[in-house]
Design a protein around this motif. Structure first.
Motif, PDB file in Angstrom:
ATOM      1  N   LEU A   1       6.768  -1.019   0.801  1.00 16.50           N
ATOM      2  CA  LEU A   1       5.424  -1.501   0.493  1.00 16.50           C
ATOM      3  C   LEU A   1       5.253  -2.883   1.098  1.00 16.50           C
ATOM      4  O   LEU A   1       5.955  -3.822   0.725  1.00 16.50           O
ATOM      5  CB  LEU A   1       5.217  -1.553  -1.025  1.00 16.50           C
ATOM      6  N   ARG A   2       4.320  -3.030   2.038  1.00 15.79           N
ATOM      7  CA  ARG A   2       4.103  -4.295   2.736  1.00 15.79           C
ATOM      8  C   ARG A   2       3.191  -5.205   1.920  1.00 15.79           C
ATOM      9  O   ARG A   2       2.092  -5.557   2.324  1.00 15.79           O
ATOM     10  CB  ARG A   2       3.457  -4.050   4.103  1.00 15.79           C
ATOM     11  N   GLU A   3       3.647  -5.561   0.731  1.00 18.71           N
ATOM     12  CA  GLU A   3       2.863  -6.377  -0.177  1.00 18.71           C
ATOM     13  C   GLU A   3       3.768  -7.387  -0.863  1.00 18.71           C
ATOM     14  O   GLU A   3       4.989  -7.293  -0.782  1.00 18.71           O
ATOM     15  CB  GLU A   3       2.171  -5.483  -1.236  1.00 18.71           C
ATOM     16  N   THR A   4       3.168  -8.345  -1.556  1.00 14.30           N
ATOM     17  CA  THR A   4       3.953  -9.351  -2.268  1.00 14.30           C
ATOM     18  C   THR A   4       4.327  -8.849  -3.656  1.00 14.30           C
ATOM     19  O   THR A   4       3.720  -7.914  -4.188  1.00 14.30           O
ATOM     20  CB  THR A   4       3.166 -10.662  -2.417  1.00 14.30           C
ATOM     21  N   ALA A   5       5.323  -9.497  -4.239  1.00 14.94           N
ATOM     22  CA  ALA A   5       5.799  -9.105  -5.561  1.00 14.94           C
ATOM     23  C   ALA A   5       4.712  -9.268  -6.620  1.00 14.94           C
ATOM     24  O   ALA A   5       4.492  -8.382  -7.454  1.00 14.94           O
ATOM     25  CB  ALA A   5       7.028  -9.931  -5.933  1.00 14.94           C
ATOM     26  N   ALA A   6       4.039 -10.409  -6.619  1.00 13.43           N
ATOM     27  CA  ALA A   6       3.039 -10.682  -7.652  1.00 13.43           C
ATOM     28  C   ALA A   6       1.881  -9.704  -7.590  1.00 13.43           C
ATOM     29  O   ALA A   6       1.240  -9.404  -8.606  1.00 13.43           O
ATOM     30  CB  ALA A   6       2.523 -12.116  -7.519  1.00 13.43           C
ATOM     31  N   THR A   7       1.605  -9.160  -6.412  1.00 18.78           N
ATOM     32  CA  THR A   7       0.521  -8.198  -6.250  1.00 18.78           C
ATOM     33  C   THR A   7       0.949  -6.791  -6.621  1.00 18.78           C
ATOM     34  O   THR A   7       0.194  -6.037  -7.257  1.00 18.78           O
ATOM     35  CB  THR A   7       0.028  -8.195  -4.786  1.00 18.78           C
ATOM     36  N   THR A   8       2.184  -6.429  -6.251  1.00 22.75           N
ATOM     37  CA  THR A   8       2.623  -5.037  -6.337  1.00 22.75           C
ATOM     38  C   THR A   8       3.334  -4.675  -7.630  1.00 22.75           C
ATOM     39  O   THR A   8       3.166  -3.564  -8.153  1.00 22.75           O
ATOM     40  CB  THR A   8       3.564  -4.725  -5.153  1.00 22.75           C
ATOM     41  N   LEU A   9       4.166  -5.570  -8.155  1.00 20.22           N
ATOM     42  CA  LEU A   9       5.010  -5.192  -9.287  1.00 20.22           C
ATOM     43  C   LEU A   9       4.239  -4.877 -10.568  1.00 20.22           C
ATOM     44  O   LEU A   9       4.611  -3.958 -11.292  1.00 20.22           O
ATOM     45  CB  LEU A   9       6.056  -6.278  -9.535  1.00 20.22           C
ATOM     46  N   PRO A  10       3.158  -5.590 -10.900  1.00 14.58           N
ATOM     47  CA  PRO A  10       2.391  -5.172 -12.080  1.00 14.58           C
ATOM     48  C   PRO A  10       1.846  -3.750 -11.874  1.00 14.58           C
ATOM     49  O   PRO A  10       1.144  -3.470 -10.919  1.00 14.58           O
ATOM     50  CB  PRO A  10       1.253  -6.195 -12.139  1.00 14.58           C
ATOM     51  N   GLY A  11       2.216  -2.853 -12.756  1.00 11.76           N
ATOM     52  CA  GLY A  11       1.754  -1.480 -12.647  1.00 11.76           C
ATOM     53  C   GLY A  11       2.623  -0.572 -11.798  1.00 11.76           C
ATOM     54  O   GLY A  11       2.415   0.651 -11.779  1.00 11.76           O
ATOM     55  N   LEU A  12       3.613  -1.132 -11.079  1.00 11.54           N
ATOM     56  CA  LEU A  12       4.430  -0.307 -10.195  1.00 11.54           C
ATOM     57  C   LEU A  12       5.250   0.719 -10.955  1.00 11.54           C
ATOM     58  O   LEU A  12       5.411   1.864 -10.503  1.00 11.54           O
ATOM     59  CB  LEU A  12       5.348  -1.191  -9.347  1.00 11.54           C
ATOM     60  N   LEU A  13       5.773   0.339 -12.114  1.00 12.02           N
ATOM     61  CA  LEU A  13       6.604   1.275 -12.868  1.00 12.02           C
ATOM     62  C   LEU A  13       5.823   2.538 -13.220  1.00 12.02           C
ATOM     63  O   LEU A  13       6.347   3.660 -13.146  1.00 12.02           O
ATOM     64  CB  LEU A  13       7.115   0.600 -14.138  1.00 12.02           C
ATOM     65  N   GLN A  14       4.559   2.366 -13.582  1.00 12.18           N
ATOM     66  CA  GLN A  14       3.736   3.504 -13.949  1.00 12.18           C
ATOM     67  C   GLN A  14       3.412   4.372 -12.731  1.00 12.18           C
ATOM     68  O   GLN A  14       3.150   5.578 -12.854  1.00 12.18           O
ATOM     69  CB  GLN A  14       2.432   3.027 -14.612  1.00 12.18           C
ATOM     70  N   ARG A  15       3.423   3.782 -11.550  1.00 14.29           N
ATOM     71  CA  ARG A  15       3.086   4.498 -10.321  1.00 14.29           C
ATOM     72  C   ARG A  15       4.280   5.204  -9.689  1.00 14.29           C
ATOM     73  O   ARG A  15       4.124   6.010  -8.767  1.00 14.29           O
ATOM     74  CB  ARG A  15       2.483   3.533  -9.299  1.00 14.29           C
ATOM     75  N   LEU A  16       5.484   4.922 -10.189  1.00 14.37           N
ATOM     76  CA  LEU A  16       6.682   5.440  -9.538  1.00 14.37           C
ATOM     77  C   LEU A  16       6.702   6.966  -9.402  1.00 14.37           C
ATOM     78  O   LEU A  16       7.042   7.477  -8.316  1.00 14.37           O
ATOM     79  CB  LEU A  16       7.943   4.976 -10.288  1.00 14.37           C
ATOM     80  N   PRO A  17       6.356   7.750 -10.445  1.00 17.11           N
ATOM     81  CA  PRO A  17       6.403   9.191 -10.274  1.00 17.11           C
ATOM     82  C   PRO A  17       5.554   9.679  -9.107  1.00 17.11           C
ATOM     83  O   PRO A  17       5.974  10.547  -8.335  1.00 17.11           O
ATOM     84  CB  PRO A  17       5.878   9.710 -11.620  1.00 17.11           C
TER      85      PRO A  17
END
Length: 237
Positions: free
Chosen positions: A217-233
């Motif tokens: 993912l070509r994004e920053t941590a602060a932008t991507t990590l919130p909500g990422l766990l829910q998007r993993l599946p």
């Protein structure tokens, strides 16, 4: 779900933490990085090395965790999360993460360079950087040094062993803000991939790991990590 996060300098940079070369300004503009980050430099100029790390120690108090740090901590509500970091700051802990392994040590721990006993005594204040400060002296006669890993030194055994365990037992490994060129830490995501564990890279820049990971993912941590766990599946199919 067991999630292992491997974080590097890019994650803390979003909190305003200068990278190594960024802080070489003003008084430190012409300092050789090896001289302030090696055991050789410590032996030659302990007063200069101590001053530089003491400055960074106090500088960190003005920095706060960012949304990326807070997101990783919040994941603990629904998963077992372990953090393996190359950063010497305490932003993961301050955000609320409970299992953090510091591969390169910490600016907030000190020890004697002779007997290795931990030091928790007073530290001089440093509102502004200065060129030289004499380090405290241990009762054994050794000098108190920052408990960080310098060039040529071995990684702390316990932190390394726990990091390997965290990676090999993970259901997914998430590599955040690291250049993936500093070994042996850079070998951890490779270890996960070799065992068939999905690896997600979060980094606005390409790295040597990019073409090998499960998802980049070509994004920053602060932008991507919130909500990422829910998007993993959905992301992992």
């Amino acid at each position: 779900m067991q999630v292992t996060v491997l974080s590097g300098a890019g994650m803390s940079a979003e909190s305003g933490v200068p990278t190594f070369r960024d802080v070489e300004t003003g008084l430190w503009a012409k300092v050789d990085p090896y001289e302030i980050s090696s055991s050789d430099g410590w032996r030659r100029h302990p007063d200069k090395v101590w001053a530089w790390y003491l400055w960074r120690h106090y500088m960190m108090k003005a920095v706060a965790p960012n949304d990326g740090h807070r997101a990783v901590a919040a994941w603990e509500d629904g998963a077992q999360v372990r953090v393996v970091t190359q950063n010497v700051d305490d932003l993961h802990e301050r955000a609320g993460s409970t299992e953090v392994y510091h591969l390169h040590g910490s600016l907030f721990h000190f020890r004697c360079d002779r007997c290795n006993v931990a030091y928790d005594g007073p530290l001089p204040e440093m509102p502004q950087p200065v060129e030289s400060v004499d380090p405290p002296v241990c009762s054994c006669g050794g000098l108190i040094r920052p408990n960080v890993v310098w060039f040529g030194e071995q990684l702390p055994t316990e932190a390394w062993d726990r990091s390997v365990e965290a990676v090999t037992q993970a259901d997914v490994a998430i590599v955040v803000g690291t250049s993936s060129i500093v070994y042996p830490a850079a070998g951890l995501p490779e270890l996960a991939l070799a065992q068939g564990i999905p690896v997600i890279e979060v980094n606005p820049e390409r790295t040597p790991l990019t073409d090998r990971v499960t998802l980049s993912l070509r994004e920053t941590a602060a932008t991507t990590l919130p909500g990422l766990l829910q998007r993993l599946p959905a992301l992992l199919g």
